[in-house]
Design a protein around this motif. Structure first.
Motif, short mmCIF file in Angstrom:
data_model
loop_
_atom_site.label_atom_id
_atom_site.label_comp_id
_atom_site.label_asym_id
_atom_site.label_seq_id
_atom_site.Cartn_x
_atom_site.Cartn_y
_atom_site.Cartn_z
N ARG A 129 0.82 -1.22 0.00
CA ARG A 129 0.00 0.00 0.00
C ARG A 129 0.85 1.27 0.00
O ARG A 129 1.95 1.30 0.57
CB ARG A 129 -0.91 0.02 1.22
CG ARG A 129 -2.09 -0.93 1.15
CD ARG A 129 -3.14 -0.49 2.16
NE ARG A 129 -4.19 -1.47 2.35
CZ ARG A 129 -5.22 -1.63 1.53
NH1 ARG A 129 -5.34 -0.87 0.47
NH2 ARG A 129 -6.14 -2.53 1.79
N GLU A 137 -0.20 4.57 1.22
CA GLU A 137 -0.68 5.76 1.95
C GLU A 137 0.37 6.45 2.82
O GLU A 137 0.39 7.69 2.92
CB GLU A 137 -1.91 5.40 2.81
CG GLU A 137 -3.16 5.07 2.02
CD GLU A 137 -3.17 3.68 1.39
OE1 GLU A 137 -2.33 2.85 1.79
OE2 GLU A 137 -4.01 3.41 0.51
N THR A 148 -7.14 9.52 -6.19
CA THR A 148 -6.81 8.66 -5.06
C THR A 148 -5.98 7.45 -5.48
O THR A 148 -5.50 6.71 -4.64
CB THR A 148 -8.08 8.24 -4.30
OG1 THR A 148 -7.71 7.72 -3.03
CG2 THR A 148 -8.88 7.21 -5.08
N GLU A 149 -5.78 7.27 -6.77
CA GLU A 149 -4.90 6.21 -7.27
C GLU A 149 -3.59 6.84 -7.77
O GLU A 149 -2.83 6.24 -8.51
CB GLU A 149 -5.63 5.45 -8.40
CG GLU A 149 -4.98 4.17 -8.88
CD GLU A 149 -5.18 2.95 -8.00
OE1 GLU A 149 -5.81 3.07 -6.92
OE2 GLU A 149 -4.68 1.88 -8.36
C1 DMJ Z 1 -5.83 2.47 -3.77
O1 DMJ Z 1 -6.52 1.78 -4.75
C2 DMJ Z 1 -6.42 3.82 -3.56
O2 DMJ Z 1 -5.49 4.61 -2.90
C3 DMJ Z 1 -7.68 3.80 -2.76
O3 DMJ Z 1 -8.16 5.08 -2.48
C4 DMJ Z 1 -7.47 3.09 -1.47
N1 DMJ Z 1 -6.69 1.92 -1.55
C5 DMJ Z 1 -5.75 1.63 -2.54
C6 DMJ Z 1 -4.34 1.54 -2.07
O4 DMJ Z 1 -4.16 1.14 -0.78
#
Ligand code: DMJ
Length: 636
Positions: free
Chosen positions: A523, A525, A611-612
């Protein structure tokens, strides 16, 4: 015309002389003109006006909070797009629906009460299809000017020198990240080409069930990363695949959210970065396929859609057929850009309507719960989270404001209002001094923070400067504290990678206490927050923290044929999950690369990241609509 014979009046002109007939006809036509003209002065809500005036003659929905004039200039009306009523439908009824294609809450209640909602939905669907087909037909003049868009950027997208810094160590680190991307890509290409993701241990591809039969998620998610890294051979392979093999005529069950953030976001970014027209064509084609998901009584879309039939439904696991806040709240950026490129306002209208519903509904303590009924428009449960199920809804509020060139005051108000409620109810300080975001269940706090919630350091950081002057430093401090806590969740593990969720109870702090929270699936974030905090503060610790993550990824996630998630961050005995997530390519590696680049590579003055992590340009309305030819085109 047939006149029925009136008693006592002769059939020949009903007993009137020619001059009298002329005067009478003149009077009659004057009266008709007067009555029809008066419709224009009736209040907007009057039903007659709704029936007679198509959207062309009424106010368009504004983009952001920009003035109506701005929006009117900018958007083409349905009539100009050649929108026609669907065959066999009454045109007046269609017009009244076309005027408000986004079903307002009040209208919905009214229609529900009169049992007409179902009929409306069918009609709306027909209109949507009709409008979309017309809007994309080749005879529609395309007025989006790529050159003009480029001329409105403040900086070249790739910076002066592709973002290369003047510091040799940072450049070496940047090269390392580029090598990781190439390694991940090469293995995907070798073993999983055209599938959605690579399974690096078994050396094959994974399709999964999130994208409704769409393929190549890793390709779409990688386009912009390859491009900004200058991996042009790889980018060209990806581009060619999109041109020749991306088939949008799939017929499976897709997550509206996932298709939007990865496919729509990825294609939009590829278009804006390269100007290749086929990306635009593809993304608008895909956008059209998502529209039927909004055909619900409230206009709040359902989570799952069949891309072929347009049928949509809610996730089986979502309570009482509800829609998820982080899903329907994470469409705004992409949909506004779909309207921008297609000149079809319907996408913006759909997402503006979501806002309208959210603004109307009462919020417990000012908070936005995670589950909402798309039928009644009411909250279904009072679970609030800045992590999974809620996260990117908040992210898209502040980014909508920033992407509108700070004109979308509604988004701004919603964001700072939500942040205030989050601070009052969710933000906690641990006994050891760590600031974290707890989850809220009907007033009871769960002292758990998900890895997903770690994006909030970056989010609060980028929003700090537009808060109330007296709160700006406070927001920046809060962003730094949360990013610090998330870093702690990494440093407290054996692998120096963070768990899926960490807790602040039972004596533990920033560590996973439950077995099934110990995994890490590549991930982004935490690294995302490092990147934003670096750009905002230039505190070197963020680059150091990013480098720690690179080393940990190399040591624990790199396998012979790609990168894999791990099942337990607290043990050095590796147990890989055999999945190279597509967001590793689009987000984790991109944010690392940006962290080790100059700020002018995808400058935050020009771009917001969806968000991606797909960059979308800030819409500078006044510049884009300036009729004067652009003379300030930036060069690369
Ligand atoms: C991604 O696909 C995006 O960031 C989404 O908003 C949340 N999760 C995943 C990554 O962890």
């Amino acid at each position: 015309m047939v006149f029925r014979k009136l008693p006592g009046v002769s059939a020949s002109g009903m007993g009137l002389r020619l001059s009298q007939k002329f005067v009478f006809l003149l009077f009659l036509s004057g009266l008709v003109t007067l009555c029809f003209g008066a419709l224009f002065f009736l209040p907007d809500s009057v039903r007659l006006k709704r029936i007679f005036l198509s959207k062309t003659e009424t106010q368009p929905v504004t983009v952001g909070s920009g003035s109506e004039n701005d929006a009117r200039e900018h958007m083409k009306r349905p009539k100009e797009q050649g929108m026609t009523p669907a065959k066999g439908e009454s045109s007046t009824k269609l017009k009244s629906l076309i005027r408000k294609p986004s079903v307002s809450h009040e209208a919905t209640e009214e229609r529900l009460a009169s049992g007409k909602a179902q009929e409306d939905l069918t009609l709306l669907r027909l209109i949507t299809e009709s409008a979309s087909v017309k809007a994309s037909s080749s005879d529609h003049p395309d007025t989006f000017s790529y050159n003009k868009f480029k001329g409105c950027l403040l900086k070249p997208p790739l910076g002066r020198d592709g973002g290369q810094t003047s510091d040799p160590t940072t450049n070496e680190r940047r090269e390392k990240v580029k090598e990781m991307m190439k390694f991940a890509w090469d293995n995907y290409k070798r073993y999983a080409w055209g599938k959605n993701e690579l399974r690096p241990l078994t050396k094959n591809g994974h399709i999964g069930n999130m994208f409704g039969g769409l393929r190549g998620a890793s390709i779409i998610d990688s386009l912009d990363t390859l491009y900004i890294m200058g991996l042009m051979e790889e980018y060209n392979d990806a581009k060619e695949w999109v041109q020749t093999s991306l088939d949008l005529n799939s017929n499976g069950e897709a997550s509206l959210f996932e298709v939007n953030i990865r496919y729509v976001g990825g294609l939009l970014s590829a278009y804006y970065l390269t100007g290749e027209e086929f990306y635009k064509k593809k993304v608008v084609e895909l956008g059209e396929k998502l529209l039927p998901a909004f055909n619900t009584p409230t206009g709040i879309p359902r989570g799952v859609i069949n891309l072929g039939s347009g049928t949509s439904w809610s996730w089986g696991w979502a309570s009482a057929g509800s829609s998820i806040l982080a899903e329907f709240g994470t469409l705004h950026l992409e949909f506004v850009h779909l309207s921008e490129l297609s000149r079809n306002p319907i996408y913006t209208e759909k997402v503006m309507n979501i806002r309208k519903v959210l603004n109307k509904i009462e919020k417990p303590h000012g908070l936005y719960p995670n589950f909402l009924s798309p039928v009644s428009g009411n909250w279904v449960q009072h679970h609030v989270s800045i992590g999974g199920l809620g996260d990117s809804f908040y992210e898209y509020l502040i980014k909508s404001y920033l992407m509108s060139d700070k004109s979308d005051d509604d988004a701004k108000k919603m964001y700072y209002g939500a942040l205030e409620a989050i601070e009052a109810n969710l933000v906690q300080k641990s006994p050891g001094g760590l600031t974290y975001m707890a989850e809220w269940r009907g007033g009871i706090l769960d002292h758990k923070m998900g890895h997903l919630a770690c994006f909030s350091g970056g989010m609060i950081g980028i929003g700090a400067d537009d808060g109330e002057p007296e709160k700006r430093q406070h927001y920046l401090d809060l962003a730094a504290e949360i990013t610090h806590t998330c870093h702690e969740s990494y440093t407290r593990s054996a692998t120096k990678l963070g768990p899926e969720a960490f807790r602040f109870d039972s004596g533990g702090e920033a560590t996973a206490t439950r077995l099934n929270d110990r995994y890490y699936i590549l991930r982004p974030e935490v690294i995302e927050s490092y990147m934003y905090m670096w750009r905002l503060t230039h505190d070197p610790k963020y680059r150091e923290w990013g480098w720690e993550a690179v080393q940990a990824l190399e040591q624990h996630c790199r396998v012979e044929s790609g990168f894999s998630g791990i099942r337990d961050v607290y043990t050095l005995t590796a147990s890989h999950d055999n999945m190279q997530q597509s967001f590793f390519l689009s987000e984790t590696l991109k944010y690392l690369y940006l962290l080790f680049s100059d700020d002018d590579l995808l400058s935050l003055e020009d771009w917001v990241f969806n968000t991606e992590a797909h960059p979308l340009p800030i819409i500078r309305r006044s510049c884009l609509e300036d009729p004067a030819p652009q003379d300030k085109t930036v060069s690369e």
